[in-house]
Design an enzyme around this catalytic site. Structure first.
Site, PDB file in Angstrom:
ATOM      1  N   SER A  76       1.070  -1.430   0.191  1.00 40.29           N
ATOM      2  CA  SER A  76      -0.063  -0.356   0.354  1.00 40.29           C
ATOM      3  C   SER A  76       0.674   1.639   0.109  1.00 40.29           C
ATOM      4  CB  SER A  76      -0.996   0.097   1.065  1.00 40.29           C
ATOM      5  OG  SER A  76      -1.822   1.501   0.826  1.00 40.29           O
ATOM      6  N   LYS A  91      -4.376  -7.024   3.954  1.00 38.68           N
ATOM      7  CA  LYS A  91      -4.296  -5.719   2.897  1.00 38.68           C
ATOM      8  C   LYS A  91      -5.656  -5.442   2.263  1.00 38.68           C
ATOM      9  CE  LYS A  91      -2.808  -2.615  -0.271  1.00 38.68           C
ATOM     10  NZ  LYS A  91      -3.866  -2.418  -1.386  1.00 38.68           N
ATOM     11  N   GLU A 144     -10.106   2.051   4.196  1.00 39.87           N
ATOM     12  CA  GLU A 144     -10.019   2.800   3.321  1.00 39.87           C
ATOM     13  C   GLU A 144     -11.350   3.500   2.678  1.00 39.87           C
ATOM     14  OE1 GLU A 144      -7.934   3.075  -1.532  1.00 39.87           O
ATOM     15  OE2 GLU A 144      -6.509   2.468   0.616  1.00 39.87           O
ATOM     16  N   HIS A 168      -7.519  -3.228   5.069  1.00 40.19           N
ATOM     17  CA  HIS A 168      -6.909  -2.358   4.781  1.00 40.19           C
ATOM     18  C   HIS A 168      -7.882  -1.183   4.085  1.00 40.19           C
ATOM     19  CE1 HIS A 168      -4.295   0.720   3.088  1.00 40.19           C
ATOM     20  NE2 HIS A 168      -3.992   0.757   3.637  1.00 40.19           N
ATOM     21  N   ASN A 169      -8.214  -1.942   2.693  1.00 42.37           N
ATOM     22  CA  ASN A 169      -8.477  -1.280   1.563  1.00 42.37           C
ATOM     23  C   ASN A 169      -9.954  -0.859   2.001  1.00 42.37           C
ATOM     24  OD1 ASN A 169      -6.273  -1.451   0.532  1.00 42.37           O
ATOM     25  ND2 ASN A 169      -7.144  -2.449  -1.603  1.00 42.37           N
TER      26      ASN A 169
END
Length: 475
Positions: free
Chosen positions: A130, A184, A191, A187-188
């Site tokens: 990222s 990940k 986001e 995480h997204n």
């Protein structure tokens, strides 16, 4: 380049792959890159001039550059392209070679590839990367999962090129199998939620208060210097100060109000529903991207339903500033609650998928390099460092107090938006999530009764253990 001296090879020389490879070369590593696109190979050769970089358009020549056993990283689009590259590589590899998928692959695909490649004698790592173009070039946050032994082969390289916070690298081995790509994915998802919340704050100030782009630039710039400090606030401030090179107008006003998604937010929502972990802000962010894409329908309904009939913007300067100050606090509380939801999903997944995630380490490596880096991640890191097995971040009194201190501002902002007819679903959902979790009693007893009434699904009682069914009588 002399054969068999490159420490790592990169397949996929788009913006991310090329920049990450150049980052490695900047730190003295001998590297090689491969792509079928001659222009991308030429770009690497030009930008890597003077460094220990080989740029190849021939796969055999590329593989011949690499030390044995080889370490090969892929930065290609997720899904079928990853499988296609692996299938092309395998006949030319040797037992013990390491393949690293650095793209945004679905964790389910990563788990499958890990098992398939291990059965054939190959090592595999799924690594979330990222930070975008600049992060890849100057230092990303990296989220590796897979064999710990395989990670040890590239640990020094990854730690060297990753972003640093207080001289500590924003990378660590997260767990076996697909742990890296799972983290990940979440995480997204976070986001998505943060971006929707910021967009709602923009809408409230633009339509609700009638502020211009120069004023918005200054507000976001100021907010980024305080409790909301983070990458997304930083770039938001910059966006409102950017002129359009074609027209000279503010670029933001020329961008279509229809956002798209590539799947990671949706995957996060799907996985959370599968594990029965509520992440309503992320779910709402995914839904609002879909809704924004219905541009033609929205235009028709805006005309048919007279969307211009909302109250006029609040005009008094003092009232405006009070609401802006309240919005800063509301946005902080809602953003914190979005991280809370993402971490709750990771906590559940750690057990369900056998990842044994150390959530303090996750928060730690997100503090630099990645898109969701923000000052408040220090608070999450601190909470998990003190209580590694903390089931839910709202059980940490210090974090909960930060929301309690700002809940009235969140309520005021949601109320103001509702009165003006401005949609703020993520802010509303943040408040509802907080209120629901601090409710000792919810109306789910009625839902149990309804299900038993129409479908004999049974219910549980507060005064006895077990399940029960009643013969309900219509009045």
């Amino acid at each position: 380049m002399t054969t068999k001296i490159a420490e790592i090879g990169m397949i996929g020389l788009g913006v991310m792959g090329r920049n990450l490879l150049l980052n490695m070369a900047d730190h003295g590593f001998v590297v090689a890159g491969y792509d079928r696109d001659a222009d991308k190979v030429a770009a690497l050769a030009t930008e890597g001039s003077g460094k220990k970089v080989a740029a190849e358009q021939n796969i055999s020549a590329f593989l011949n550059c690499l030390k044995l056993p080889r370490a090969i990283m892929l930065l290609v689009p997720a899904g079928a392209p990853v499988d296609a590259v692996i299938a092309e590589l395998l006949p030319q590899l040797d037992t013990g070679d390491l393949i690293i998928d650095g793209g945004n692959s679905h964790f389910i695909d990563t788990a499958r590839r890990t098992q398939e490649l291990a059965a054939q004698g190959f090592e595999f790592l799924g690594v979330g990367v990222s930070g975008g173009e600049e992060g890849a070039r100057r230092g990303p946050s990296m989220m590796p999962g897979g064999s710990k032994k395989a990670y040890a082969r590239v640990q020094r390289l990854f730690e060297t090129v990753a972003a640093k916070v207080a001289d500590e690298p924003c990378v660590t081995w997260l767990g076996p199998g697909a742990a890296g790509h799972y983290v990940k994915m979440v995480h997204n998802g976070i986001e998505y939620g943060l971006m929707q919340l910021i967009a709602e704050s923009y809408d409230l100030m633009k339509r609700g208060l009638g502020l211009n782009n120069a004023q918005l630039h200054e507000i976001y710039r100021k907010w980024n210097q305080g409790i909301l400090s983070g990458f997304l606030l930083e770039i938001t401030a910059d966006i409102f100060a950017q002129p359009d090179e074609r027209t000279g107008r503010d670029r933001i006003d020329l961008i279509l109000d229809a956002a798209r998604q590539k799947g990671t937010g949706m995957w996060t929502s799907q996985e959370a529903m599968q594990l029965q972990v509520p992440i309503p802000v992320i779910d709402m962010a995914v839904m609002m991207r879909d809704l924004s894409g219905d541009k033609a329908e929205r235009d028709l309904l805006a005309s048919a339903l007279d969307s211009s009939s909302r109250p006029a913007p609040e005009g008094a300067e003092g009232d405006q500033q009070d609401l802006i100050d309240a919005l800063e606090n509301a946005l902080f509380a809602a953003m914190l609650l979005t991280y809370v939801q993402g971490m709750a999903l990771l906590h559940k997944a750690s057990t369900e998928h056998g990842y044994d995630l150390q959530l303090a380490e996750v928060a730690k490596i997100w503090r630099g390099g990645c898109i969701i880096r923000a000052a408040l991640l220090d608070d999450l890191w601190s909470a998990y460092s003190k209580q590694p097995q903390l089931a839910h971040l709202l059980l940490d009194r210090r974090l909960t107090q930060k929301v309690l201190d700002r809940q009235q501002d969140l309520r005021r902002v949601v109320s103001s938006a509702t009165e003006q007819g401005i949609p703020v679903p993520a802010l509303m959902t943040s408040l509802a999530y907080f209120d629901a979790y601090r409710s000792a009693r919810l109306p789910a007893n009625l839902i149990q009764a309804q299900r038993d009434y129409f479908g004999a699904h049974t219910y549980e009682r507060i005064d006895a253990t077990g399940t029960f069914h009643s013969e309900w009588q219509r009045s």
